[in-house]
Scaffold this active site. Structure first.
Site, short mmCIF file in Angstrom:
data_model
loop_
_atom_site.label_atom_id
_atom_site.label_comp_id
_atom_site.label_asym_id
_atom_site.label_seq_id
_atom_site.Cartn_x
_atom_site.Cartn_y
_atom_site.Cartn_z
CG HIS A 159 -3.02 2.46 -1.71
ND1 HIS A 159 -3.06 2.37 -0.34
CD2 HIS A 159 -4.16 1.84 -2.15
CE1 HIS A 159 -4.17 1.72 0.03
NE2 HIS A 159 -4.84 1.39 -1.05
CB THR A 190 -1.23 -2.63 6.88
OG1 THR A 190 -2.44 -1.94 6.53
CG2 THR A 190 -1.47 -4.13 6.82
CB SER A 191 -3.82 0.38 10.96
OG SER A 191 -4.37 1.06 9.84
CG ASP A 211 8.09 3.50 0.76
OD1 ASP A 211 8.54 2.48 0.20
OD2 ASP A 211 7.52 3.45 1.88
CB ALA A 243 8.82 -4.04 10.34
CD GLU A 283 -0.11 -0.77 18.64
OE1 GLU A 283 -0.94 0.08 18.27
OE2 GLU A 283 0.65 -0.63 19.61
CD GLN A 294 -2.50 -1.22 2.73
OE1 GLN A 294 -3.50 -0.56 2.98
NE2 GLN A 294 -1.93 -2.00 3.63
CG ASN A 295 4.11 1.20 2.41
OD1 ASN A 295 3.04 1.44 2.97
ND2 ASN A 295 5.06 0.46 2.96
C1 BJW Z 1 4.63 -0.91 12.73
C2 BJW Z 1 5.76 -0.21 13.07
C3 BJW Z 1 6.97 -0.90 13.04
C4 BJW Z 1 4.10 1.15 13.21
N1 BJW Z 1 7.00 -2.17 12.69
N2 BJW Z 1 4.68 -2.19 12.39
C5 BJW Z 1 -16.84 2.10 4.33
C6 BJW Z 1 -16.60 0.74 4.46
C7 BJW Z 1 -15.64 0.12 3.65
C8 BJW Z 1 -14.93 0.85 2.72
C9 BJW Z 1 -15.17 2.19 2.61
C10 BJW Z 1 -16.14 2.82 3.40
N3 BJW Z 1 -16.13 4.13 3.08
C11 BJW Z 1 -15.20 4.36 2.13
C12 BJW Z 1 -14.61 3.19 1.82
C13 BJW Z 1 -13.53 2.97 0.84
C14 BJW Z 1 -12.22 3.61 1.26
C15 BJW Z 1 -11.89 3.20 2.69
O1 BJW Z 1 -11.33 2.14 2.94
N4 BJW Z 1 -12.19 4.01 3.67
C16 BJW Z 1 -11.94 3.63 5.06
C17 BJW Z 1 -11.26 4.78 5.78
C18 BJW Z 1 -13.21 3.14 5.68
N5 BJW Z 1 -11.23 3.10 0.33
C19 BJW Z 1 -11.00 3.67 -0.84
O2 BJW Z 1 -11.57 4.69 -1.18
C20 BJW Z 1 -10.05 2.96 -1.77
N6 BJW Z 1 -10.67 2.75 -3.02
C21 BJW Z 1 -11.73 1.93 -3.16
O3 BJW Z 1 -12.24 1.36 -2.22
O4 BJW Z 1 -12.18 1.81 -4.47
C22 BJW Z 1 -13.33 0.94 -4.72
C23 BJW Z 1 -12.97 -0.51 -4.74
C24 BJW Z 1 -13.65 -1.42 -3.94
C25 BJW Z 1 -13.33 -2.78 -4.01
C26 BJW Z 1 -12.35 -3.19 -4.85
C27 BJW Z 1 -11.68 -2.28 -5.63
C28 BJW Z 1 -11.98 -0.94 -5.54
C29 BJW Z 1 -8.80 3.80 -1.98
C30 BJW Z 1 -7.99 3.93 -0.73
C31 BJW Z 1 -6.82 4.85 -0.97
C32 BJW Z 1 -5.95 5.02 0.27
N7 BJW Z 1 -5.01 6.01 0.05
C33 BJW Z 1 -4.01 6.29 1.07
C34 BJW Z 1 -3.20 7.50 0.61
C35 BJW Z 1 -2.31 7.08 -0.57
C36 BJW Z 1 -1.34 8.11 -0.97
C37 BJW Z 1 -0.50 8.63 0.17
O5 BJW Z 1 0.32 7.89 0.75
O6 BJW Z 1 -0.65 9.81 0.47
O7 BJW Z 1 -3.17 5.16 1.29
S1 BJW Z 1 -4.70 6.57 2.71
C38 BJW Z 1 -3.38 5.79 3.60
O8 BJW Z 1 -3.90 4.62 4.30
C39 BJW Z 1 -2.43 5.26 2.52
C40 BJW Z 1 -2.10 3.91 3.05
O9 BJW Z 1 -1.63 3.07 2.01
C41 BJW Z 1 -3.39 3.44 3.67
C42 BJW Z 1 -3.24 2.34 4.68
O10 BJW Z 1 -2.48 2.78 5.79
P1 BJW Z 1 -1.48 1.77 6.52
O11 BJW Z 1 -0.38 1.42 5.62
O12 BJW Z 1 -2.24 0.66 7.12
O13 BJW Z 1 -0.86 2.72 7.66
P2 BJW Z 1 -1.42 3.02 9.14
O14 BJW Z 1 -0.74 4.22 9.63
O15 BJW Z 1 -2.90 3.00 9.17
O16 BJW Z 1 -0.95 1.74 9.99
C43 BJW Z 1 0.41 1.52 10.26
C44 BJW Z 1 0.56 0.21 11.06
O17 BJW Z 1 1.94 -0.07 11.22
C45 BJW Z 1 -0.07 0.26 12.46
O18 BJW Z 1 -0.82 -0.94 12.69
C46 BJW Z 1 1.14 0.30 13.41
O19 BJW Z 1 0.93 -0.38 14.63
C47 BJW Z 1 2.18 -0.42 12.58
N8 BJW Z 1 3.56 -0.04 12.89
N9 BJW Z 1 5.38 1.10 13.44
C48 BJW Z 1 5.82 -2.78 12.41
N10 BJW Z 1 8.14 -0.26 13.39
#
Ligand code: BJW
Length: 247
Positions: A119, A187-188, A104, A231, A215, A101-102
């Protein structure tokens, strides 16, 4: 074959790995939803939706210009977790598909090649006039020119915002339906469709599903097993355990 103790897996099984921001945190890149994360500093609606870009493109350009500059800082390099996943791809006899999802480029810098950026990529620009994606390492503004068609003012960063379709979903769905092991790292589990991959791998493929995270994530109960910790410690250890079976 019993490989890691808790995993029944044959050595030619396909492995699908999903990574999130947590894997790059120890390389110096912020996560999104941790207390010091990106969404604690800026609002999603201001920078990460198509509506935000339409309303205020310069603000969105500035947000991604700052993150691009951070990624290109010489201090930001792949860490032991990125390197371990590249080693797994090189040495595991079956296919290893890495879905990140990153935005980078630390997985490719570490050597991973079978990689999907669902992403998008921070170091690419997409042209809204001709549709092309081009390498882009400099600042982007409303006056930037598309390297492919020459149009001015038509570029955006090539990332997937909320409400947009993630990339290569058909290929990801095929792999999830035919894997023996699914591993979610750093990923969270807040953002769909990625947060739903564990259920798909479990129900469609009968895959063993593992979470490696600092966690327990929001979807922790969906996994068969987990290892918790940074990680850079947990991922190399897990990869070594897998590769013991093929050495
Ligand atoms: C460590 C650590 C260490 C820390 N070691 N671990 C209602 C219900 C369901 C879905 C939806 C809904 N309403 C809207 C939606 C859809 C929406 C969505 O999911 N919304 C939710 C908020 C509910 N999704 C979308 O719109 C997506 N598109 C879509 O659904 O299209 C339709 C479709 C449907 C089905 C099939 C196909 C298509 C698009 C989502 C786009 C997300 N974009 C972003 C920004 C990208 C650009 C940018 O970087 O600026 O992507 S948002 C951001 O979140 C980014 C990330 O990739 C994404 C996920 O975040 P991630 O990686 O999980 O990070 P964190 O911070 O959340 O978690 C970090 C974790 O690491 C934590 O657990 C820590 O504990 C851990 N950690 N240090 C190991 N050292």
């Amino acid at each position: 074959m019993n490989i890691v103790g808790e995993i029944q897996l044959s050595v030619d099984s396909r492995i699908v790995i999903l990574t999130g921001a947590g894997i790059s945190r120890e390389s110096g890149l912020a996560t999104f939803r941790d207390p010091d994360g990106i969404w604690a500093r800026v609002r999603i609606e201001d920078v990460a939706t198509p509506e935000a870009f339409a309303r205020d493109p310069e603000r969105v350009h500035a947000f991604y210009n700052a993150r691009r500059k951070g990624l290109l800082d010489a201090a930001v390099t792949p860490n032991a977790a990125h390197l371990a996943l590249a080693l797994l791809e090189a040495e595991w006899p079956g296919e290893v598909l890495l879905v990140t999802q990153n935005i980078d480029d630390l997985h490719e810098r570490a050597g991973s090649a079978n990689l999907i950026h669902m992403h998008g990529e921070l170091l690419k620009a997409r042209c809204l006039a001709c549709g092309s994606a081009s390498a882009w390492r400099q600042e982007m503004t409303g006056e930037s020119r598309c390297p492919s068609c020459g149009e001015t003012g038509s570029l955006r960063v090539d990332v997937v915002w909320f409400g947009e379709m993630p990339y290569e979903m058909a290929r990801i769905e095929r792999a999830l339906g035919d894997c023996g092991l699914f591993v979610s790292i750093g990923t969270s589990g807040n953002v769909y469709p990625a947060a739903g991959f564990v259920a798909e791998a479990h129900h469609r493929a009968g895959a063993h599903c593992m979470e490696l995270n600092l966690e327990p994530s929001d979807g922790a109960s969906l996994f068969d097993a987990a290892r918790y910790g940074p990680a850079t410690e947990v991922v190399p250890g897990f990869v070594e355990d897998l590769l013991k079976a093929v050495r």
